[in-house]
Design a protein around this motif. Structure first.
Motif, PDB file in Angstrom:
ATOM      1  N   PRO A  10       0.828  -1.207   0.000  1.00  0.00           N
ATOM      2  CA  PRO A  10       0.000   0.000   0.000  1.00  0.00           C
ATOM      3  C   PRO A  10       0.864   1.260   0.000  1.00  0.00           C
ATOM      4  O   PRO A  10       0.728   2.132   0.861  1.00  0.00           O
ATOM      5  CB  PRO A  10      -0.791  -0.133   1.305  1.00  0.00           C
ATOM      6  N   THR A  11       1.776   1.353  -0.969  1.00  0.00           N
ATOM      7  CA  THR A  11       2.720   2.475  -0.994  1.00  0.00           C
ATOM      8  C   THR A  11       2.238   3.629  -1.862  1.00  0.00           C
ATOM      9  O   THR A  11       2.979   4.561  -2.113  1.00  0.00           O
ATOM     10  CB  THR A  11       4.089   1.996  -1.505  1.00  0.00           C
ATOM     11  N   GLY A  12       1.032   3.562  -2.347  1.00  0.00           N
ATOM     12  CA  GLY A  12       0.501   4.625  -3.200  1.00  0.00           C
ATOM     13  C   GLY A  12      -0.731   4.116  -3.899  1.00  0.00           C
ATOM     14  O   GLY A  12      -1.258   3.043  -3.581  1.00  0.00           O
ATOM     15  N   ASN A  13      -1.218   4.878  -4.869  1.00  0.00           N
ATOM     16  CA  ASN A  13      -2.414   4.478  -5.581  1.00  0.00           C
ATOM     17  C   ASN A  13      -2.184   3.189  -6.357  1.00  0.00           C
ATOM     18  O   ASN A  13      -1.147   3.012  -6.984  1.00  0.00           O
ATOM     19  CB  ASN A  13      -2.835   5.576  -6.565  1.00  0.00           C
ATOM     20  N   VAL A  14      -3.162   2.297  -6.335  1.00  0.00           N
ATOM     21  CA  VAL A  14      -3.108   1.100  -7.157  1.00  0.00           C
ATOM     22  C   VAL A  14      -3.187   1.533  -8.621  1.00  0.00           C
ATOM     23  O   VAL A  14      -4.025   2.356  -9.000  1.00  0.00           O
ATOM     24  CB  VAL A  14      -4.261   0.142  -6.808  1.00  0.00           C
ATOM     25  N   THR A  15      -2.312   0.997  -9.445  1.00  0.00           N
ATOM     26  CA  THR A  15      -2.205   1.449 -10.824  1.00  0.00           C
ATOM     27  C   THR A  15      -2.825   0.447 -11.805  1.00  0.00           C
ATOM     28  O   THR A  15      -3.124  -0.702 -11.443  1.00  0.00           O
ATOM     29  CB  THR A  15      -0.734   1.646 -11.234  1.00  0.00           C
ATOM     30  N   LEU A  16      -2.968   0.906 -13.033  1.00  0.00           N
ATOM     31  CA  LEU A  16      -3.419   0.015 -14.094  1.00  0.00           C
ATOM     32  C   LEU A  16      -2.433  -1.136 -14.266  1.00  0.00           C
ATOM     33  O   LEU A  16      -2.830  -2.260 -14.590  1.00  0.00           O
ATOM     34  CB  LEU A  16      -3.550   0.807 -15.404  1.00  0.00           C
ATOM     35  N   GLY A  17      -1.147  -0.873 -14.031  1.00  0.00           N
ATOM     36  CA  GLY A  17      -0.144  -1.929 -14.096  1.00  0.00           C
ATOM     37  C   GLY A  17      -0.389  -3.002 -13.056  1.00  0.00           C
ATOM     38  O   GLY A  17      -0.262  -4.201 -13.332  1.00  0.00           O
ATOM     39  N   ASN A  18      -0.745  -2.601 -11.829  1.00  0.00           N
ATOM     40  CA  ASN A  18      -1.082  -3.566 -10.782  1.00  0.00           C
ATOM     41  C   ASN A  18      -2.294  -4.397 -11.189  1.00  0.00           C
ATOM     42  O   ASN A  18      -2.337  -5.609 -10.967  1.00  0.00           O
ATOM     43  CB  ASN A  18      -1.395  -2.858  -9.466  1.00  0.00           C
ATOM     44  N   TYR A  19      -3.280  -3.726 -11.753  1.00  0.00           N
ATOM     45  CA  TYR A  19      -4.519  -4.413 -12.132  1.00  0.00           C
ATOM     46  C   TYR A  19      -4.275  -5.440 -13.242  1.00  0.00           C
ATOM     47  O   TYR A  19      -4.654  -6.607 -13.115  1.00  0.00           O
ATOM     48  CB  TYR A  19      -5.570  -3.393 -12.575  1.00  0.00           C
ATOM     49  N   LEU A  20      -3.623  -5.010 -14.323  1.00  0.00           N
ATOM     50  CA  LEU A  20      -3.412  -5.897 -15.466  1.00  0.00           C
ATOM     51  C   LEU A  20      -2.334  -6.938 -15.198  1.00  0.00           C
ATOM     52  O   LEU A  20      -2.411  -8.069 -15.697  1.00  0.00           O
ATOM     53  CB  LEU A  20      -3.051  -5.079 -16.705  1.00  0.00           C
ATOM     54  N   GLY A  21      -1.328  -6.568 -14.411  1.00  0.00           N
ATOM     55  CA  GLY A  21      -0.214  -7.476 -14.161  1.00  0.00           C
ATOM     56  C   GLY A  21      -0.464  -8.483 -13.067  1.00  0.00           C
ATOM     57  O   GLY A  21       0.155  -9.550 -13.041  1.00  0.00           O
ATOM     58  N   ALA A  22      -1.389  -8.158 -12.131  1.00  0.00           N
ATOM     59  CA  ALA A  22      -1.578  -9.051 -10.980  1.00  0.00           C
ATOM     60  C   ALA A  22      -3.046  -9.251 -10.612  1.00  0.00           C
ATOM     61  O   ALA A  22      -3.566 -10.371 -10.643  1.00  0.00           O
ATOM     62  CB  ALA A  22      -0.814  -8.492  -9.773  1.00  0.00           C
ATOM     63  N   ILE A  23      -3.737  -8.166 -10.274  1.00  0.00           N
ATOM     64  CA  ILE A  23      -5.065  -8.286  -9.646  1.00  0.00           C
ATOM     65  C   ILE A  23      -6.068  -9.004 -10.535  1.00  0.00           C
ATOM     66  O   ILE A  23      -6.850  -9.848 -10.075  1.00  0.00           O
ATOM     67  CB  ILE A  23      -5.585  -6.894  -9.241  1.00  0.00           C
ATOM     68  N   ALA A  64      -7.087  -2.086  -0.129  1.00  0.00           N
ATOM     69  CA  ALA A  64      -8.081  -3.149   0.083  1.00  0.00           C
ATOM     70  C   ALA A  64      -9.357  -2.847  -0.707  1.00  0.00           C
ATOM     71  O   ALA A  64      -9.942  -3.754  -1.328  1.00  0.00           O
ATOM     72  CB  ALA A  64      -8.396  -3.287   1.566  1.00  0.00           C
ATOM     73  N   ALA A  65      -9.779  -1.587  -0.697  1.00  0.00           N
ATOM     74  CA  ALA A  65     -10.970  -1.196  -1.448  1.00  0.00           C
ATOM     75  C   ALA A  65     -10.785  -1.446  -2.944  1.00  0.00           C
ATOM     76  O   ALA A  65     -11.709  -1.889  -3.634  1.00  0.00           O
ATOM     77  CB  ALA A  65     -11.300   0.267  -1.187  1.00  0.00           C
ATOM     78  N   CYS A  66      -9.578  -1.160  -3.456  1.00  0.00           N
ATOM     79  CA  CYS A  66      -9.286  -1.390  -4.877  1.00  0.00           C
ATOM     80  C   CYS A  66      -9.358  -2.871  -5.216  1.00  0.00           C
ATOM     81  O   CYS A  66      -9.885  -3.259  -6.267  1.00  0.00           O
ATOM     82  CB  CYS A  66      -7.913  -0.834  -5.236  1.00  0.00           C
ATOM     83  N   LEU A  67      -8.827  -3.714  -4.337  1.00  0.00           N
ATOM     84  CA  LEU A  67      -8.850  -5.154  -4.581  1.00  0.00           C
ATOM     85  C   LEU A  67     -10.285  -5.674  -4.635  1.00  0.00           C
ATOM     86  O   LEU A  67     -10.655  -6.448  -5.525  1.00  0.00           O
ATOM     87  CB  LEU A  67      -8.062  -5.891  -3.501  1.00  0.00           C
ATOM     88  N   ILE A  68     -11.096  -5.234  -3.689  1.00  0.00           N
ATOM     89  CA  ILE A  68     -12.505  -5.668  -3.656  1.00  0.00           C
ATOM     90  C   ILE A  68     -13.241  -5.154  -4.889  1.00  0.00           C
ATOM     91  O   ILE A  68     -13.985  -5.892  -5.540  1.00  0.00           O
ATOM     92  CB  ILE A  68     -13.186  -5.179  -2.367  1.00  0.00           C
ATOM     93  N   SER A  69     -12.996  -3.890  -5.233  1.00  0.00           N
ATOM     94  CA  SER A  69     -13.673  -3.281  -6.377  1.00  0.00           C
ATOM     95  C   SER A  69     -13.291  -3.945  -7.688  1.00  0.00           C
ATOM     96  O   SER A  69     -14.082  -3.989  -8.633  1.00  0.00           O
ATOM     97  CB  SER A  69     -13.350  -1.782  -6.440  1.00  0.00           C
ATOM     98  N   ALA A  70     -12.072  -4.467  -7.755  1.00  0.00           N
ATOM     99  CA  ALA A  70     -11.595  -5.125  -8.978  1.00  0.00           C
ATOM    100  C   ALA A  70     -12.067  -6.573  -9.076  1.00  0.00           C
ATOM    101  O   ALA A  70     -11.869  -7.213 -10.110  1.00  0.00           O
ATOM    102  CB  ALA A  70     -10.071  -5.077  -9.042  1.00  0.00           C
ATOM    103  N   GLY A  71     -12.694  -7.087  -8.002  1.00  0.00           N
ATOM    104  CA  GLY A  71     -13.269  -8.426  -8.073  1.00  0.00           C
ATOM    105  C   GLY A  71     -12.802  -9.428  -7.053  1.00  0.00           C
ATOM    106  O   GLY A  71     -13.267 -10.573  -7.043  1.00  0.00           O
ATOM    107  N   ILE A  72     -11.886  -9.045  -6.159  1.00  0.00           N
ATOM    108  CA  ILE A  72     -11.480  -9.972  -5.099  1.00  0.00           C
ATOM    109  C   ILE A  72     -12.636 -10.137  -4.124  1.00  0.00           C
ATOM    110  O   ILE A  72     -13.153  -9.152  -3.584  1.00  0.00           O
ATOM    111  CB  ILE A  72     -10.223  -9.469  -4.363  1.00  0.00           C
ATOM    112  N   ASP A  73     -13.046 -11.356  -3.898  1.00  0.00           N
ATOM    113  CA  ASP A  73     -14.174 -11.671  -3.022  1.00  0.00           C
ATOM    114  C   ASP A  73     -13.641 -12.034  -1.636  1.00  0.00           C
ATOM    115  O   ASP A  73     -13.038 -13.096  -1.462  1.00  0.00           O
ATOM    116  CB  ASP A  73     -14.961 -12.845  -3.612  1.00  0.00           C
ATOM    117  N   PRO A  74     -13.858 -11.169  -0.642  1.00  0.00           N
ATOM    118  CA  PRO A  74     -13.295 -11.444   0.692  1.00  0.00           C
ATOM    119  C   PRO A  74     -14.007 -12.561   1.443  1.00  0.00           C
ATOM    120  O   PRO A  74     -13.619 -12.895   2.566  1.00  0.00           O
ATOM    121  CB  PRO A  74     -13.463 -10.099   1.418  1.00  0.00           C
ATOM    122  N   VAL A  75     -15.027 -13.145   0.818  1.00  0.00           N
ATOM    123  CA  VAL A  75     -15.691 -14.304   1.417  1.00  0.00           C
ATOM    124  C   VAL A  75     -15.052 -15.590   0.892  1.00  0.00           C
ATOM    125  O   VAL A  75     -14.668 -16.483   1.657  1.00  0.00           O
ATOM    126  CB  VAL A  75     -17.209 -14.289   1.131  1.00  0.00           C
TER     127      VAL A  75
END
Length: 334
Positions: A10-23, A64-75
Motif C-alpha cells: 500500500p505504498t501509493g495508488n493502485v495502478t493500471l499496471g497492478n490491475y493488469l499485471g496481478a489483480i 483493500a478497497a481497490c482489490l474488492i472493487s476489482a473483483g477480489i471476493d473477501p468471502v
C-alpha cells in the motif's frame, strides 16, 4: 489443492499496471476450484522505504478497497493486512536465522533500490525477501503468482524452506512455486517504456491510477511518450521501441486480445488513433472500479471489518503452522 499466496504494497495508488499485471489474474485464480487463495496488503513491507508512512493507514484501506472493487471476493478468498497477523514476523525471525547473508546480498531488487539512495537504504529493505518468504510459508503456500521481477524472491523462499526442512530433518514446508500466468502483462511507465509502471514513481504522469477520472486518464495517455514511426504490423517491428511496445501491450491487455491481433488493427497507423482508442478503452474498464472504490471508501468501517475478519481467518491458518515451528526448534511455551 493449490494454496495461492500473493501480496500488494500500500505504498501509493493502485495502478493500471497492478490491475493488469496481478489483480486481474488473482480474480481469475479465486474462481478456480483447485485454488485456495490468500491475498495480503503487505503494510509491513511498505515501510522498508520511508515514503508515505504518515498516510499508511489510509493507503492500506484504499488498497483493500481497490482489490474488492476489482473483483477480489473477501468471502471466497482471504483478504487481510499483514501487520494484523503476528505470525508473519514471528516466523520471519526463525527463517532469517536460517538464511545466508550471501543469499540476501545477491538479491537484484535490493541492489537496484539501494543504489538509488545508498546512504539511506534500510536494513529492512535488505531483509525484505526473508519477510516475503515468511508471508508465504506461514500458510504453507504452494504457488505464488508473480511477475518475472519477483521470481528471484520465490527462489529464495524455496531455498529457505529447504534449509529449514534439512536443519530439522523434516518435510514440513512445501517448496513454493512461482506461478507465471500466461495472461500476465508487464505494464511499463507512460514516460519511459523501459521502466515498470510504479506506484512510487515521482511523476504521476508515468502511471494510470485506478482512482483517476476520465479526463485524467485521457490526458495521461495523450501525453504518453512515443516515437516518430508508425506502428508495425508484426511483433518483430517492436524491437527497440519500448514505448510502442508498452502502449500496444496495454491496449491488448484491456481488450483481452493478443499483441499480435492488436498490431493487425493498428499496423501502419500513427499513435494518434491508438491513443484515442486506448483512452476510451481504459476509461471504460476503470470507471466501474473507480466508482466502487469511492463508494467503499465512504464506508471505512466496512473496509476495516473486512480486513479484521480476513486477519482472523489468516491467523487461524498460520498460528498452528508457526506453533509447530516453535515447538520443533524448542522454544519454551507455558
Amino acid at each position: 489443492m493449490k494454496r495461492i499466496f500473493s501480496g500488494i504494497q500500500p505504498t501509493g495508488n493502485v495502478t493500471l499496471g497492478n490491475y493488469l499485471g496481478a489483480i486481474k489474474n488473482w480474480v481469475a485464480l479465486q474462481n478456480e476450484a483447485s485454488c485456495d487463495c490468500i491475498f495480503c496488503v503487505v503494510d509491513q513491507h511498505a515501510i522498508t522505504v520511508q515514503k508515505n508512512i504518515g498516510a499508511l493507514k489510509r493507503s492500506t484501506q484504499e488498497t483493500a478497497a481497490c482489490l474488492i472493487s476489482a473483483g477480489i471476493d473477501p468471502v471466497n478468498s482471504i483478504l487481510f493486512n499483514q501487520s494484523q497477523v503476528e505470525e508473519h514476523m514471528k516466523l520471519a525471525w526463525v527463517l532469517g536465522c536460517l538464511t545466508r547473508v550471501g543469499w540476501l546480498n545477491r538479491m537484484i531488487q535490493f541492489k537496484d533500490k539501494a543504489n538509488q539512495d545508498k546512504d539511506n537504504a534500510s536494513a529492512g529493505l535488505w531483509w525484505y525477501p526473508v519477510m516475503m518468504a515468511a508471508d508465504i510459508l506461514a500458510y504453507k503456500g504452494t504457488h505464488v503468482p508473480v511477475g518475472d521481477d519477483q521470481k528471484q524472491h520465490i527462489e529464495l523462499a524455496r531455498d529457505i524452506a529447504r534449509s529449514y526442512n534439512f536443519a530439522f530433518g523434516v518435510e514440513f514446508f512445501p517448496l513454493p512455486q512461482a506461478q507465471i500466468l500466461s495472461k500476465s502483462f508487464r505494464i511499463m511507465s507512460l514516460c519511459d517504456g523501459k521502466k515498470k509502471m510504479s506506484k512510487s514513481d515521482s511523476s504521476d504522469m508515468s502511471r494510470i491510477n485506478i482512482t483517476d477520472n476520465a479526463d485524467t486518464i485521457a490526458h495521461k495517455i495523450k501525453k504518453a511518450k512515443t516515437d516518430s514511426y508508425s506502428l508495425p504490423s508484426e511483433t518483430g517491428g517492436l524491437v527497440g521501441r519500448a514505448e510502442a511496445q508498452n502502449l500496444i501491450t496495454i491496449y491488448a491487455a484491456l481488450s483481452n486480445k493478443s499483441v499480435e491481433v492488436a498490431l493487425l488493427e493498428y499496423g501502419g497507423c500513427g499513435f494518434g488513433r491508438l491513443k484515442r482508442d486506448l483512452a476510451e478503452l481504459a476509461i471504460e474498464v476503470i470507471r466501474p472500479i473507480r466508482m466502487e472504490v469511492h463508494r467503499l471508501m465512504s464506508d471505512i468501517k466496512y473496509i476495516d471489518n473486512v480486513l479484521k475478519k480476513g486477519s482472523a481467518r489468516a491467523s487461524a491458518l498460520s498460528k498452528p503452522i508457526v506453533k509447530e515451528v516453535y515447538d520443533t526448534i524448542g522454544f519454551l511455551s507455558t
